[in-house]
Design a protein around this motif. Structure first.
Motif, PDB file in Angstrom:
ATOM      1  N   THR A 324       0.905  -1.345   0.117  1.00  0.00           N
ATOM      2  CA  THR A 324       0.007   0.062  -0.078  1.00  0.00           C
ATOM      3  C   THR A 324       0.949   1.402   0.075  1.00  0.00           C
ATOM      4  N   ALA A 325       0.715   2.160  -0.942  1.00  0.00           N
ATOM      5  CA  ALA A 325       1.492   3.294  -1.140  1.00  0.00           C
ATOM      6  C   ALA A 325       0.855   4.472   0.084  1.00  0.00           C
ATOM      7  N   GLY A 326       2.073   5.030   0.680  1.00  0.00           N
ATOM      8  CA  GLY A 326       1.833   5.897   1.864  1.00  0.00           C
ATOM      9  C   GLY A 326       0.612   6.921   1.508  1.00  0.00           C
ATOM     10  N   GLU A 327      -0.115   7.496   2.537  1.00  0.00           N
ATOM     11  CA  GLU A 327      -0.834   8.569   2.179  1.00  0.00           C
ATOM     12  C   GLU A 327      -0.099   9.854   2.784  1.00  0.00           C
ATOM     13  N   THR A 328      -0.135  11.006   1.728  1.00  0.00           N
ATOM     14  CA  THR A 328       0.671  12.087   1.928  1.00  0.00           C
ATOM     15  C   THR A 328      -0.160  13.006   2.759  1.00  0.00           C
ATOM     16  N   ILE A 329       0.664  13.337   3.990  1.00  0.00           N
ATOM     17  CA  ILE A 329       0.116  14.148   4.928  1.00  0.00           C
ATOM     18  C   ILE A 329       1.071  15.464   5.040  1.00  0.00           C
ATOM     19  N   ASP A 330       0.518  16.320   5.838  1.00  0.00           N
ATOM     20  CA  ASP A 330       1.471  17.517   5.816  1.00  0.00           C
ATOM     21  C   ASP A 330       3.015  17.246   6.409  1.00  0.00           C
ATOM     22  N   GLY A 331       3.961  17.653   5.591  1.00  0.00           N
ATOM     23  CA  GLY A 331       5.271  17.498   5.872  1.00  0.00           C
ATOM     24  C   GLY A 331       5.884  16.082   5.604  1.00  0.00           C
ATOM     25  N   GLY A 332       4.929  15.172   5.200  1.00  0.00           N
ATOM     26  CA  GLY A 332       5.490  13.708   5.285  1.00  0.00           C
ATOM     27  C   GLY A 332       4.505  12.766   4.729  1.00  0.00           C
ATOM     28  N   VAL A 333       4.572  11.654   5.460  1.00  0.00           N
ATOM     29  CA  VAL A 333       3.521  10.507   4.869  1.00  0.00           C
ATOM     30  C   VAL A 333       3.246   9.609   5.690  1.00  0.00           C
ATOM     31  N   ALA A 334       1.939   9.024   5.819  1.00  0.00           N
ATOM     32  CA  ALA A 334       1.445   8.049   6.922  1.00  0.00           C
ATOM     33  C   ALA A 334       1.393   6.738   6.115  1.00  0.00           C
ATOM     34  N   ALA A 417      15.772  20.641   9.395  1.00  0.00           N
ATOM     35  CA  ALA A 417      16.226  21.233   7.978  1.00  0.00           C
ATOM     36  C   ALA A 417      16.995  20.362   6.979  1.00  0.00           C
ATOM     37  N   GLY A 418      16.716  20.483   5.849  1.00  0.00           N
ATOM     38  CA  GLY A 418      17.560  19.626   5.127  1.00  0.00           C
ATOM     39  C   GLY A 418      17.042  18.211   4.777  1.00  0.00           C
ATOM     40  N   VAL A 419      15.897  17.832   5.748  1.00  0.00           N
ATOM     41  CA  VAL A 419      15.568  16.245   5.701  1.00  0.00           C
ATOM     42  C   VAL A 419      14.154  16.431   4.985  1.00  0.00           C
ATOM     43  N   THR A 420      13.817  15.687   3.880  1.00  0.00           N
ATOM     44  CA  THR A 420      12.303  15.907   3.514  1.00  0.00           C
ATOM     45  C   THR A 420      11.986  14.637   3.293  1.00  0.00           C
ATOM     46  N   VAL A 421      10.692  14.441   3.602  1.00  0.00           N
ATOM     47  CA  VAL A 421      10.029  12.987   3.579  1.00  0.00           C
ATOM     48  C   VAL A 421       9.519  12.917   2.183  1.00  0.00           C
TER      49      VAL A 421
END
Length: 606
Positions: A324-334, A417-421
Motif C-alpha cells: 500500500t502506497a503511503g498517504e501524503t500528509i502535511d510534511g510527510g507520509v502516513a 532542516a535539510g530532511v524531506t520525507v
C-alpha cells in the motif's frame, strides 16, 4: 697393456654393458606403467696410474624434466578444480531444466498463470478452482524437489571433502615412507630411482587434491607446502582430519570459521609439532579437487538454494500480501501497518543533504534478533514504544525524521532542516482466507499452514522456504476462497481473482543476494521472468564451467604429452640401445676369449 689388464678391461666392459641391458629391460617392461620415469646409466673410464684400466657405470638416474613436472602439478590442481565444478554444475543445471521445458520452474509459473486466467473466466467453476490448486501444488512440489536435490549435491560435496582428506593422508603417508627410504638409500650409495617414482606418484595425487609447491632438499629429502604457506610435509607428514559437521544437510546448514557458529565440517591440518590450522578458513585452499568441493558446498550451491528460496518467497508474498502506497500528509507520509505479521515492513523515502535515501523498517517481535544487519531497522510494530524506537533508529542512521503512531500505522514527518520525507509504502500479509482483503495466503510455510511473511523472528523464514512451501491446506478444504474475499461476498466479485492474476503479471524487485544481477542492481521483473533468469543463470554457469574444464584438460593433456616425451619410455629407442649393448657385450666377450687363448698358449710354452 698387459694381458691381465686387457682381461680386466674386458670384464669391466661386460659388467657395464650388463648394467645397461638391465636398465633397458626395465624401461621396456615398464613402458606402460603409470608414473614410471625412464632410467639411464652412463659409463666413465677407469683410470689408474694415468692409464685406462676399463670402464665403470655411474648410478642409475631418472630422465626427468623437473620444471615441466612442477608446471604439470600446478595445472593438475587447476584441472581437478575445474572438472569437479563442471560435473556438479552440469547436474545442478539439469535440476533447473531449460527455459519453457517440461517441469521447468518458469513453465510451472506460466501454467499457474494460465489456470488463474481460466478461473477469472469461470470463477464459479469447481474445475477451474481445482485447476489453480493443482498447478499451485505442482509448482510447490517442484520447488520442494529442487531444494532436496540441491541439498543432496551439497551432501555429495561434503562427502567429497571427507574422501579427499582420506586420499591426502594416504598420499602423505606414502611420501613420508618413501622419503625416509630414499634418504637411507642415498646414505649408503644405493640407487633411489624407483623409490623416487613411487614418491612422485603420491605427490601427484596430492597435487590433484590441493594446490601445493614442492621444494627438493639435500640428501633426497623434500618439503611440501600449500600455495598459502601451510606445511604438509617437512621432515614428517602433517595429518588432515575432517572435523565437525554431522548435522543433516539442510538449507540452513552453513560453514563458518568459528566452530561455535558452524554447522558443517571443516578440514583441519595438524603438523607433527602439533600446530593446527583450518584449511577452509582464510583461503587455506586455493585450487584442487578439495577446494572445488568446499566452494560448491559453501558458496555455489547455497546461492542456487537462495535463488529457489527467493522465488518461493516472492510467490507467497505476491499472492499473500498487499503493498500500500503511503498517504501524503502535511510534511510527510502516513504508512498503514494494521494487521502486520512478523517480517512485514515499511519502506520510507526521504531526502537528506541533497541525496535521495530509503529506509526499510521490519516488524520484528523477537528481541533477540535485534539489531538487524544489512541496514534494516527492526522494531516491534505493536510495541507501545514503536514510534519512539523507529525515530531513534532513523536518528542513528543520520535521518532526523519525526515518527508518530496513528490509528492504523505510523506517520513520518521531516524533523530537521535539510530532511524531506517524500513518500513510502507498507507491506502487510494476510493471515486469513476471507478477511475482506484481496490478498490470499495461497502458499504457506510447511504442511501445517503457517503464514509466510518473510519473518525474521527466530531466524530468517526465507532460508530453505523453497523446501517447505506448500499450498494452504485451509484453501484446499475451501476452494471458494480463491474467489470470495468474505463469507458473504457478492456473486461475481472479481476483486480477488484480478488480484491473483495481477500478482503473476506484475513486476517485482527481487533480493540482490539471489545472484542474478548483484546486490547493487537487484533483478526486477515478473515471477516468470525471474524463474527464467534462474534457469538461464545456471545454464550459463554450467556452460562456462565446462569450457574452463575442457581448457584445463587440454593444457594438462599437452603437458602430459611433453612430459611423456621427455621422461617416458620410447620402446623403439630402447630396442636400439639394446642392440648397441648386445653388440658391445659380444665384443667384450670376444676380447676375453682371445686373451684367455693367449694366456693358455703362454702357459703351454712354459
Amino acid at each position: 697393456m698387459s694381458l691381465t689388464t686387457a682381461l680386466g678391461s674386458a670384464l669391466s666392459g661386460l659388467k657395464a654393458n650388463q648394467a645397461g641391458l638391465d636398465v633397458v629391460a626395465g624401461n621396456v617392461a615398464n613402458a606402460s606403467t603409470p608414473g614410471y620415469v625412464r632410467k639411464s646409466t652412463s659409463a666413465v673410464a677407469s683410470v689408474a696410474g694415468g692409464a685406462t684400466t676399463g670402464v665403470r657405470t655411474t648410478e642409475v638416474k631418472r630422465e626427468i624434466d623437473l620444471q615441466l613436472q612442477k608446471q604439470l602439478r600446478t595445472e593438475t590442481a587447476g584441472s581437478a578444480y575445474a572438472s569437479t565444478r563442471a560435473t556438479f554444475l552440469d547436474q545442478l543445471q539439469s535440476l533447473f531444466g531449460t527455459p519453457g521445458g517440461e517441469g521447468a520452474l518458469d513453465a510451472l509459473v506460466s501454467d499457474l498463470s494460465t489456470s488463474i486466467d481460466a478461473l477469472a473466466a469461470s470463477p464459479d467453476d469447481p474445475s477451474a478452482r481445482a485447476g489453480v490448486l493443482q498447478q499451485a501444488g505442482l509448482l510447490a512440489q517442484q520447488l520442494n524437489a529442487a531444494t532436496e536435490d540441491v541439498q543432496a549435491l551439497r551432501g555429495y560435496a561434503e562427502q567429497g571433502l571427507k574422501d579427499g582428506v582420506d586420499a591426502a593422508n594416504e598420499a602423505l603417508s606414502t611420501i613420508e615412507a618413501t622419503t625416509r627410504a630414499i634418504v637411507q638409500a642415498q646414505g649408503r650409495g644405493a640407487s633411489t630411482a624407483d623409490l623416487e617414482d613411487q614418491r612422485d606418484m603420491a605427490v601427484n595425487t596430492l597435487a590433484g587434491l590441493m594446490d601445493i609447491k614442492v621444494e627438493s632438499l639435500a640428501g633426497g629429502d623434500l618439503r611440501i607446502k600449500t600455495q598459502g604457506g601451510l606445511t604438509l610435509y617437512d621432515n614428517g607428514a602433517s595429518t588432515l582430519a575432517f572435523t565437525g559437521g554431522g548435522a543433516p544437510m539442510t538449507a540452513g546448514a552453513a560453514y563458518a570459521p568459528e566452530a561455535s557458529r558452524s554447522t558443517l565440517g571443516t578440514v583441519t591440518l595438524t603438523s607433527p609439532s602439533g600446530y593446527s590450522s583450518d584449511l577452509l578458513a582464510n583461503g587455506g585452499l586455493r585450487s584442487g579437487e578439495m577446494k572445488a568441493y568446499a566452494e560448491l558446498r559453501d558458496e555455489t550451491l547455497p546461492e542456487a538454494q537462495t535463488q529457489l528460496d527467493e522465488l518461493a518467497s516472492q510467490l507467497a508474498l505476491a499472492f499473500g500480501s498487499t503493498a500500500t502506497a503511503g498517504e501524503t500528509i502535511d510534511g510527510g507520509v502516513a504508512l498503514a501497518t494494521q494487521g502486520a505479521q512478523p517480517g512485514d515492513r515499511m519502506t520510507l523515502a526521504y531526502a537528506s543533504g541533497g541525496a535521495q535515501r530509503t529506509a526499510t523498517i521490519v516488524n520484528v517481535t523477537d528481541p533477540s534478533r535485534l539489531p538487524l544487519s544489512g541496514g534494516l531497522i527492526g522494531v516491534d510494530f505493536a510495541s507501545p514504544t514503536a514510534a519512539a524506537d523507529i525515530e531513534a533508529a532513523l536518528q542513528a542512521a543520520g535521518a532526523a525524521i519525526d515518527v508518530a503512531a496513528t490509528d492504523d500505522g505510523f506517520a513520518f514527518t521531516s524533523g530537521a532542516a535539510g530532511v524531506t520525507v517524500s513518500g513510502g509504502s507498507s507491506r502487510v500479509t494476510a493471515a486469513g482466507l476471507k478477511d475482506g482483503t484481496a490478498a490470499l495466503p495461497l502458499f504457506v510455510d510447511g504442511a501445517g499452514g503457517d503464514i509466510y511473511s518473510e519473518s525474521l523472528d527466530g531466524g530468517a523464514q526465507r532460508a530453505g522456504f523453497a523446501g517447505r512451501i506448500a499450498v494452504n491446506p485451509d484453501l484446499i478444504a475451501d476452494p471458494s476462497a480463491l474467489v470470495e474475499t468474505t463469507a458473504d461476498a457478492a456473486a461475481g466479485d472479481q476483486t480477488r481473482v484480478n488480484f491473483l492474476r495481477d500478482a503473476l503479471s506484475g513486476d517485482r524487485t527481487f533480493s540482490g543476494d539471489a545472484g542474478l544481477r548483484g546486490s547493487s542492481s537487484p533483478f526486477t521483473g515478473t515471477l516468470s521472468e525471474f524463474a527464467q533468469g534462474i534457469i538461464a543463470t545456471q545454464a550459463s554457469a554450467s556452460a562456462s564451467a565446462s569450457r574452463v574444464a575442457d581448457g584445463q584438460a587440454l593444457v594438462v593433456s599437452s603437458l602430459e604429452d611433453r612430459f611423456s616425451s621427455a621422461s617416458g619410455v620410447d620402446v623403439d629407442e630402447e630396442m636400439t640401445k639394446l642392440i648397441q649393448y648386445q653388440t658391445a657385450y659380444s665384443a667384450n666377450a670376444r676380447v676375453m676369449t682371445t686373451v684367455n687363448d693367449m694366456l693358455q698358449q703362454l702357459l703351454n710354452i712354459l
